[in-house]
Motif scaffolding. Structure first.
Motif, PDB file in Angstrom:
ATOM      1  N   HIS A 159      62.540  43.883  42.285  1.00  0.00           N
ATOM      2  CA  HIS A 159      63.322  44.911  41.607  1.00  0.00           C
ATOM      3  C   HIS A 159      62.486  46.186  41.539  1.00  0.00           C
ATOM      4  N   ASP A 160      62.956  47.215  42.203  1.00  0.00           N
ATOM      5  CA  ASP A 160      62.252  48.512  42.177  1.00  0.00           C
ATOM      6  C   ASP A 160      63.043  49.511  41.377  1.00  0.00           C
ATOM      7  N   ILE A 161      62.340  50.363  40.666  1.00  0.00           N
ATOM      8  CA  ILE A 161      63.057  51.473  40.019  1.00  0.00           C
ATOM      9  C   ILE A 161      62.453  52.754  40.542  1.00  0.00           C
ATOM     10  N   HIS A 162      63.228  53.527  41.262  1.00  0.00           N
ATOM     11  CA  HIS A 162      62.736  54.816  41.763  1.00  0.00           C
ATOM     12  C   HIS A 162      62.989  55.855  40.693  1.00  0.00           C
ATOM     13  N   LYS A 163      61.895  56.334  40.088  1.00  0.00           N
ATOM     14  CA  LYS A 163      62.086  57.339  39.040  1.00  0.00           C
ATOM     15  C   LYS A 163      62.102  58.726  39.685  1.00  0.00           C
ATOM     16  N   GLY A 164      62.884  59.567  39.214  1.00  0.00           N
ATOM     17  CA  GLY A 164      62.826  60.927  39.749  1.00  0.00           C
ATOM     18  C   GLY A 164      64.147  61.608  39.622  1.00  0.00           C
ATOM     19  N   PRO A 165      64.192  62.966  39.841  1.00  0.00           N
ATOM     20  CA  PRO A 165      65.454  63.689  39.654  1.00  0.00           C
ATOM     21  C   PRO A 165      66.481  63.207  40.663  1.00  0.00           C
ATOM     22  N   PRO A 166      67.755  63.191  40.320  1.00  0.00           N
ATOM     23  CA  PRO A 166      68.244  63.484  38.970  1.00  0.00           C
ATOM     24  C   PRO A 166      68.083  62.305  37.999  1.00  0.00           C
ATOM     25  N   GLU A 167      68.253  61.070  38.491  1.00  0.00           N
ATOM     26  CA  GLU A 167      68.182  59.920  37.559  1.00  0.00           C
ATOM     27  C   GLU A 167      67.459  58.768  38.238  1.00  0.00           C
ATOM     28  N   ALA A 168      67.137  57.750  37.477  1.00  0.00           N
ATOM     29  CA  ALA A 168      66.460  56.573  38.033  1.00  0.00           C
ATOM     30  C   ALA A 168      67.426  55.795  38.922  1.00  0.00           C
ATOM     31  N   ILE A 169      66.933  55.435  40.105  1.00  0.00           N
ATOM     32  CA  ILE A 169      67.768  54.637  41.012  1.00  0.00           C
ATOM     33  C   ILE A 169      67.249  53.203  40.998  1.00  0.00           C
ATOM     34  N   ASP A 170      68.152  52.292  40.806  1.00  0.00           N
ATOM     35  CA  ASP A 170      67.826  50.867  40.709  1.00  0.00           C
ATOM     36  C   ASP A 170      67.939  50.216  42.075  1.00  0.00           C
ATOM     37  N   VAL A 171      66.895  49.542  42.530  1.00  0.00           N
ATOM     38  CA  VAL A 171      67.004  48.849  43.815  1.00  0.00           C
ATOM     39  C   VAL A 171      66.644  47.382  43.622  1.00  0.00           C
ATOM     40  N   HIS A 172      67.493  46.501  44.108  1.00  0.00           N
ATOM     41  CA  HIS A 172      67.212  45.076  44.021  1.00  0.00           C
ATOM     42  C   HIS A 172      67.167  44.515  45.431  1.00  0.00           C
ATOM     43  N   HIS A 173      66.083  43.829  45.774  1.00  0.00           N
ATOM     44  CA  HIS A 173      65.990  43.223  47.110  1.00  0.00           C
ATOM     45  C   HIS A 173      65.972  41.721  46.980  1.00  0.00           C
ATOM     46  N   ILE A 174      66.625  41.061  47.943  1.00  0.00           N
ATOM     47  CA  ILE A 174      66.467  39.609  48.049  1.00  0.00           C
ATOM     48  C   ILE A 174      65.921  39.370  49.446  1.00  0.00           C
ATOM     49  N   VAL A 175      64.697  38.828  49.516  1.00  0.00           N
ATOM     50  CA  VAL A 175      64.041  38.643  50.809  1.00  0.00           C
ATOM     51  C   VAL A 175      63.996  37.163  51.130  1.00  0.00           C
ATOM     52  N   LEU A 176      64.371  36.842  52.370  1.00  0.00           N
ATOM     53  CA  LEU A 176      64.253  35.458  52.808  1.00  0.00           C
ATOM     54  C   LEU A 176      62.782  35.232  53.127  1.00  0.00           C
ATOM     55  N   GLN A 177      62.178  34.195  52.522  1.00  0.00           N
ATOM     56  CA  GLN A 177      60.740  33.987  52.674  1.00  0.00           C
ATOM     57  C   GLN A 177      60.333  33.798  54.110  1.00  0.00           C
ATOM     58  N   ARG A 178      59.161  34.361  54.438  1.00  0.00           N
ATOM     59  CA  ARG A 178      58.689  34.314  55.809  1.00  0.00           C
ATOM     60  C   ARG A 178      58.527  32.884  56.280  1.00  0.00           C
ATOM     61  N   SER A 179      58.023  31.999  55.387  1.00  0.00           N
ATOM     62  CA  SER A 179      57.751  30.629  55.821  1.00  0.00           C
ATOM     63  C   SER A 179      59.031  29.942  56.279  1.00  0.00           C
TER      64      SER A 179
END
Lengths: 186, 411
Positions: free
Chosen positions: A20-40
């Motif tokens: 879960h990443d939160i990009h802070k910055g103008p104009p507002e915070a953008i919420d990013v959620h990633h689901i990654v399939l494990q490399r193994s």
């Protein structure tokens, strides 16, 4: 976008990883959620597919050409075919799926494949009625999925088309999309 | 858990927090899914693990899904309870096979429930189950819904009500003999027949043949919600079944204040007190005599008194309490090792016993494979959701259903 992202949350389960990443910055915070399939598991899947296809590709050739040619000439052919199949498969193999919530704007759904190809779908915020968590029952299994109810359409839009993440990873995404819609409505 | 009905498939939440899984296996014969033996193992395992099940309770000997679910539950070590709702014969080919299947399921069941003492006798004889394992819990009736008519009906014209599936088992052929005779003997009697089935044609023919169109009303299939409104138009309820383990229909009729005339088969004598029912042999002349007797004692019947008595005698809360006792006993039974369980199957018969053992062994092996493929910890347990707002809608995609609520505790 303004400052760099801050990794707010990362959670791992044997097969999937939730970031879960939160990009802070103008104009507002953008919420990013990633689901990654494990490399193994990705690698395991790839190796497994490669071996089975190698077997399939080589056996008919083996029997057909046994009378005429020797093994040295059949092996490159089967390797080539196997390689081709794996290339096609990696195009179907999903590496990562993301949900980017742009407040007051919409939700962007991204699917990134093993070959680097990315498919993006954007849904404007006013078209989303509500996100829902479904229990899907098939003849052999039962799993949770996250979908969006789109205004004016009968079909639900699945957020994660290829991956089946566990419900613990779906709940924060569901809450975030709900929050974004509530903010928009007020 | 059940199979999908038409387009009703997926998960549904009913009142009281009851969760129903409609698994999308298509029914192929008489509301039964195709017996796949091991095909249902993955989905049953998934449901049992994700819902943290302790006891698996199966109903109806004729349901393939029930037998398969009980078999898989036993393999996975869950406690199993089986309820038998019908009586079966011993002689014809269909019954012999059915009894063998039942023997297989009941060889390793933890507890069993039957709906009447006659049914218990029948089940014990068919399956060879020790009688100590079988409990008798009669069915009940919703007396709040089945109330008598607010005003008593006049006794000038006597109305006899029949509501049943018009099939051979329910004695439709007996009706064809009895109705014209009764109409001839008693000019003030009228019949109301509700229900549908293959024998409806014969009843229509009988109506034409004896010109009884104004004395016999055929209502067709009556939905369960309308049964009470049909019952309260009558004075007497006629049941002509040829076999019956219990008979909820006569309970419903008695709750509505009707006097019952029934064939004395199976568990019927155990259902109602002697002053509320007139019994007869499944023979047309005997039934006509019984109806005559019923018409004569009709003036002494008071529907309200009958209804109050039924209220005290039968209640679903009582059934629930007794069923819970059975569950408690089942949970207290010790788990047995595999070899001991397999040895019980060997007693089922010379070749049948070995076949059953083989079937169970293959089931165990398949279960081990499934555990390697998808370990138990990978199946997520469903959280206890508190349902605040409840939205339900059926969508065109066939495999799912949703609810909108708050999930408080996912940890």
């Amino acid at each position: 976008m303004g400052e760099s992202s801050a990794a707010a949350d990362a959670y791992e389960n044997g097969r999937y990883k939730y970031i879960h990443d939160i990009h802070k910055g103008p104009p507002e915070a953008i919420d990013v959620h990633h689901i990654v399939l494990q490399r193994s598991s990705q690698k395991k899947l790839l190796i497994f597919c490669f071996l089975t296809l190698l077997l399939f590709a080589s056996s008919p050739f083996f029997f057909f050409f046994l009378q005429q040619l020797n093994l040295l000439t059949t092996l490159p052919w089967s390797l080539l075919l196997g390689g081709l199949f794996v290339r096609l498969l990696s195009q179907k193999l999903v590496k990562k799926e993301s949900v980017i919530i742009l407040p007051a704007f919409g939700v962007q759904l991204e699917t990134q494949y093993g070959s680097g190809r990315t498919i993006r779908r954007f849904v404007p915020i006013n078209k989303i009625l509500k996100p829902v968590l479904n229990e899907c029952v098939t003849p052999v299994t039962c799993y949770w999925s996250l979908a969006l109810i789109i205004r004016g359409e009968e079909e639900l839009m699945l957020v994660f088309k290829e991956l089946y993440p566990p419900v613990k990873m779906l709940v924060p995404i569901w809450k975030a999309v709900c929050a974004a819609i509530d903010v928009e409505e007020t | 858990m059940t199979h999908a009905y038409n387009n009703r498939s997926g998960v549904r939440y009913m009142t009281g927090g009851l969760k129903v899984y409609y698994v999308p296996w298509k029914p192929f014969l008489m509301q039964n899914t195709l017996p796949t033996f091991y095909g249902t193992l993955p989905i049953i395992r998934t449901i049992l693990i994700r819902e943290k099940i302790s006891v698996v309770h199966g109903h109806q000997a004729f349901s393939t899904l029930c037998h398969e679910a009980l078999m898989h539950a036993r393999t996975m070590g869950y406690k199993v309870v089986f309820t038998d709702h019908s009586l079966y014969g011993f002689a014809d080919v269909g019954s012999v096979h059915m009894n063998k299947v039942l023997q297989f399921t009941l060889a390793d069941v933890t507890q069993a429930i039957c709906v009447s003492h006659t049914s218990k006798e029948n089940t014990v004889l068919r399956s060879g189950l020790p009688p100590e394992k079988v409990y008798v819990i009669p069915n009940a009736v919703d007396t709040a819904m089945f109330k008598p008519a607010p005003e008593r009906l006049s006794n000038n014209e006597i109305v006899i009500v029949v509501i049943s599936r018009l099939v051979y088992r329910k004695g439709a052929d007996l009706l064809v003999e009895v109705i014209p005779e009764v109409c001839r003997l008693h000019p003030n009697v009228r019949f109301v027949i509700g229900g549908d089935g293959p024998k409806r044609v014969r009843l229509e023919e009988m109506r034409e043949k004896h010109s009884l169109q104004d004395r016999v009303d055929m209502l067709g299939a009556v939905p369960h919600a309308n049964v009470r409104s049909v019952l309260i138009t009558g004075h007497i309820f006629l049941n002509s079944s040829l076999t019956e383990a219990f008979c909820i229909a006569i309970l419903e009729a008695a709750s509505c204040g009707l006097l019952t005339v029934s064939t004395c088969v199976g568990g019927v004598p155990e259902v109602l007190p002697d002053d509320m029912i007139v019994l007869a042999e499944p023979d047309p002349s005997d039934m006509v005599q019984a109806i005559t007797k019923a018409i004569n004692i009709l003036p002494q019947i008071d529907p309200e008194t009958m209804h109050l008595r039924m209220k005290k005698l039968y209640s679903w809360h009582d059934v629930a309490r007794r069923t819970e006792t059975v569950y408690d006993r089942a949970l207290r039974c010790s788990s047995q090792p595999l070899l001991e369980r397999l040895s019980r199957y060997l007693t089922c018969g010379a070749w049948a016993g070995k076949l059953f053992c083989l079937v169970m062994l293959i089931d165990c092996i398949l279960w081990q494979f499934l555990q390697l493929w998808q370990p138990d910890r990978d199946i997520e347990v469903v959280a206890d959701a508190t349902l605040t707002s409840f939205l339900h809608e059926e969508m065109s995609r066939d495999s799912f259903f949703f609810f909108s609520g708050t999930i408080d505790d996912i940890s």
